[in-house]
Design an enzyme around this catalytic site. Sequence first.
Site, PDB file in Angstrom:
ATOM      1  N   ASP A 189       0.854  -1.195   0.000  1.00 20.16           N
ATOM      2  CA  ASP A 189       0.000   0.000   0.000  1.00 20.16           C
ATOM      3  C   ASP A 189       0.885   1.238   0.000  1.00 20.16           C
ATOM      4  O   ASP A 189       2.083   1.145   0.211  1.00 20.16           O
ATOM      5  CB  ASP A 189      -0.952   0.000   1.209  1.00 20.16           C
ATOM      6  CG  ASP A 189      -0.243  -0.428   2.469  1.00 20.16           C
ATOM      7  OD1 ASP A 189       0.948  -0.132   2.599  1.00 20.16           O
ATOM      8  OD2 ASP A 189      -0.887  -1.061   3.327  1.00 20.16           O
ATOM      9  N   ASP A 245      10.515   3.703  12.896  1.00 19.95           N
ATOM     10  CA  ASP A 245      11.311   2.637  13.519  1.00 19.95           C
ATOM     11  C   ASP A 245      12.702   2.457  12.892  1.00 19.95           C
ATOM     12  O   ASP A 245      13.714   2.650  13.548  1.00 19.95           O
ATOM     13  CB  ASP A 245      10.528   1.321  13.583  1.00 19.95           C
ATOM     14  CG  ASP A 245       9.857   0.918  12.279  1.00 19.95           C
ATOM     15  OD1 ASP A 245      10.038   1.615  11.262  1.00 19.95           O
ATOM     16  OD2 ASP A 245       9.154  -0.108  12.265  1.00 19.95           O
ATOM     17  N   ASP A 303       1.496   4.940   1.609  1.00 18.99           N
ATOM     18  CA  ASP A 303       1.162   5.863   2.689  1.00 18.99           C
ATOM     19  C   ASP A 303       1.677   7.247   2.349  1.00 18.99           C
ATOM     20  O   ASP A 303       2.824   7.420   1.949  1.00 18.99           O
ATOM     21  CB  ASP A 303       1.798   5.397   4.008  1.00 18.99           C
ATOM     22  CG  ASP A 303       1.135   4.130   4.524  1.00 18.99           C
ATOM     23  OD1 ASP A 303      -0.081   3.960   4.289  1.00 18.99           O
ATOM     24  OD2 ASP A 303       1.825   3.306   5.136  1.00 18.99           O
TER      25      ASP A 303
HETATM   26  P1  ATP Z   1       4.599  -3.380   5.245  1.00 18.27           P
HETATM   27  O1  ATP Z   1       5.091  -3.530   3.860  1.00 18.27           O
HETATM   28  O2  ATP Z   1       4.666  -4.630   6.049  1.00 18.27           O
HETATM   29  O3  ATP Z   1       3.295  -2.656   5.368  1.00 18.27           O
HETATM   30  P2  ATP Z   1       5.609  -0.952   6.387  1.00 18.27           P
HETATM   31  O4  ATP Z   1       7.012  -0.478   6.619  1.00 18.27           O
HETATM   32  O5  ATP Z   1       4.750  -0.153   5.448  1.00 18.27           O
HETATM   33  O6  ATP Z   1       5.718  -2.462   5.947  1.00 18.27           O
HETATM   34  P3  ATP Z   1       3.570  -0.431   8.335  1.00 18.27           P
HETATM   35  O7  ATP Z   1       3.235  -1.215   9.557  1.00 18.27           O
HETATM   36  O8  ATP Z   1       2.567  -0.315   7.240  1.00 18.27           O
HETATM   37  O9  ATP Z   1       4.925  -1.056   7.796  1.00 18.27           O
HETATM   38  O10 ATP Z   1       4.000   1.012   8.821  1.00 18.27           O
HETATM   39  C1  ATP Z   1       4.244   2.091   7.941  1.00 18.27           C
HETATM   40  C2  ATP Z   1       5.412   2.920   8.455  1.00 18.27           C
HETATM   41  O11 ATP Z   1       5.116   3.434   9.750  1.00 18.27           O
HETATM   42  C3  ATP Z   1       6.727   2.155   8.645  1.00 18.27           C
HETATM   43  O12 ATP Z   1       7.462   2.065   7.458  1.00 18.27           O
HETATM   44  C4  ATP Z   1       7.428   2.977   9.701  1.00 18.27           C
HETATM   45  O13 ATP Z   1       8.000   4.145   9.132  1.00 18.27           O
HETATM   46  C5  ATP Z   1       6.289   3.430  10.574  1.00 18.27           C
HETATM   47  N1  ATP Z   1       6.066   2.481  11.705  1.00 18.27           N
HETATM   48  C6  ATP Z   1       5.250   1.420  11.721  1.00 18.27           C
HETATM   49  N2  ATP Z   1       5.262   0.794  12.905  1.00 18.27           N
HETATM   50  C7  ATP Z   1       6.108   1.479  13.684  1.00 18.27           C
HETATM   51  C8  ATP Z   1       6.531   1.349  15.038  1.00 18.27           C
HETATM   52  N3  ATP Z   1       6.082   0.347  15.799  1.00 18.27           N
HETATM   53  N4  ATP Z   1       7.402   2.254  15.504  1.00 18.27           N
HETATM   54  C9  ATP Z   1       7.841   3.277  14.730  1.00 18.27           C
HETATM   55  N5  ATP Z   1       7.479   3.445  13.454  1.00 18.27           N
HETATM   56  C10 ATP Z   1       6.622   2.571  12.920  1.00 18.27           C
HETATM   57 MG    MG Z   2       2.651  -0.545   5.069  1.00 17.72          MG
END
Ligand code: ATP
Ligand code: MG
Length: 458
Positions: free
Chosen positions: A82, A161, A84
């Site tokens: 997705d 993170d 963001d």
């Molecule tokens: P995925 O492809 O699994 O969705 P993602 O990196 O997009 O991976 P998400 O859980 O959708 O993960 O979160 C989006 C963004 O929000 C992350 O890339 C990170 O920058 C931030 N984020 C998510 N969870 C945390 C956390 N627990 N602590 C700090 N930042 C976070």
């Molecule tokens: Mg994501």
Amino acid sequence: MTWHTKIAIFDFFKGLFRPLAPRPPADPPGPRIYARSEHCISRALISDPALKVLYRLKKEGYQAYLVGGCVRDLLLGREPKDFDVVTNARPEEIRATFRNCRLIGRRFRLAHVHFGSQIVEVATFRGLAQDDETGDRVLENGRILRDNVYGTIEEDAFRRDFTVNALYYNIADFSVVDYMGGMEDHKASTLKLIGEPEARYREDPVRMLRAIRFAVRLGFTLHPSCAGPIPQMAPLLRQIPAPRLYDEVMKLFLGGYAVQTFEALRHYRLFGALFPDTEFSLSREEQGFPLTFVAQALDRTDRRVQEGKDVAPHFLFAALLWEPVRAHAENQIRDGANDIVAYQEAGADIVTKQIHQIAIPRSVSQPMRDIWALQPRFARLQGGRPFRLLTHPRFRAAYDFLVLRAESGEAEAALADWWTRFQDADEPEKKAMLREADRGNGRSKPRRRRHRPRKAVA
Ligand code: ATP
Ligand code: MG
């Protein structure tokens, strides 16, 4: 559900107030900007709805960026799950910009911009902690419970993170903006936490699970400073609300890399924090069938994901918890319990214990328990029982489970084979197989029923 949404859900936690968040340096160095010619992200790879949102925000005079997993994945040439979007526009301003927009969350408000069935999530830059107790960031033992400050892009980057998750794709000039050195880490395939690792894990212990998930999925190396503290800090996962851990476990095991993830979780002592009873069984029988069984079940899961087939969460959890259920039931059987009853009771007990840790919903735990409860029935080949078992709504899943058990050497291969043939046989063949079983030639005789002595009523 994204990170923002999850943090918003923590709003109901009221606890001790102790602001303890990491802070950026007083005078942070400026970002490194990677011009369009220095990176591989092409607009052709960004979804139409996400592009529309970015351009519209820009047209209204706001800053607008893609951030997080989508930028990281685009840099790897992978299709993001997705997109963001982050912006300096406040939620009300975002709503005023889009007709097809809904605000969600009570404290930290996020905008969902709808395009038919697709939703683009748009967040306002988030800020960092306040120093005093009137601040909106609330911590308990260093863990974030509530967080609700809008801020600048630097602050937004600092509270993410991993460095590779804090890269911003700027729609204004198609550059990638990097405050945390994420681009260098990305090139070196290194996963590194932003800030001081122990403090960041204490703030949100789920980051330990995310570290494993991303390292395995991206094929990145976890930086030693981030890998080192995990084994000692793993027990902090017990503080995490069970529904959130359920979501994380689903992501860990249903992403197509379950076998490697399982090995890494065990290596870092995280598996035991999630599945204490299973870890106990595995650690006692390191080389034996329990480990083979779990590894084979996870391998099957990975193959199904790779083939684009559905993976039923109940099958996955049934496999992950089978060894404690089996050991518990066999103990009861040794004490004289009826085998079917023993497996039913053991299943109920193990689920009751496990849901304190991971909130497995009933829609998953009930079919799991059915799969377990049907296992002893496969050994009963007399009379019309096999015909009745064939018509059970959970027969297919339970049979697949039996085959896995047989493959790992825990159940008799001849029994699994008998059921494989029985299903495909025509009616006369089925009857012949049952006659043979009745004569005791097909499969072992039924377990003799022994009744548990009644407990004396006090
Ligand atoms: P995925 O492809 O699994 O969705 P993602 O990196 O997009 O991976 P998400 O859980 O959708 O993960 O979160 C989006 C963004 O929000 C992350 O890339 C990170 O920058 C931030 N984020 C998510 N969870 C945390 C956390 N627990 N602590 C700090 N930042 C976070
Ligand atoms: Mg994501």
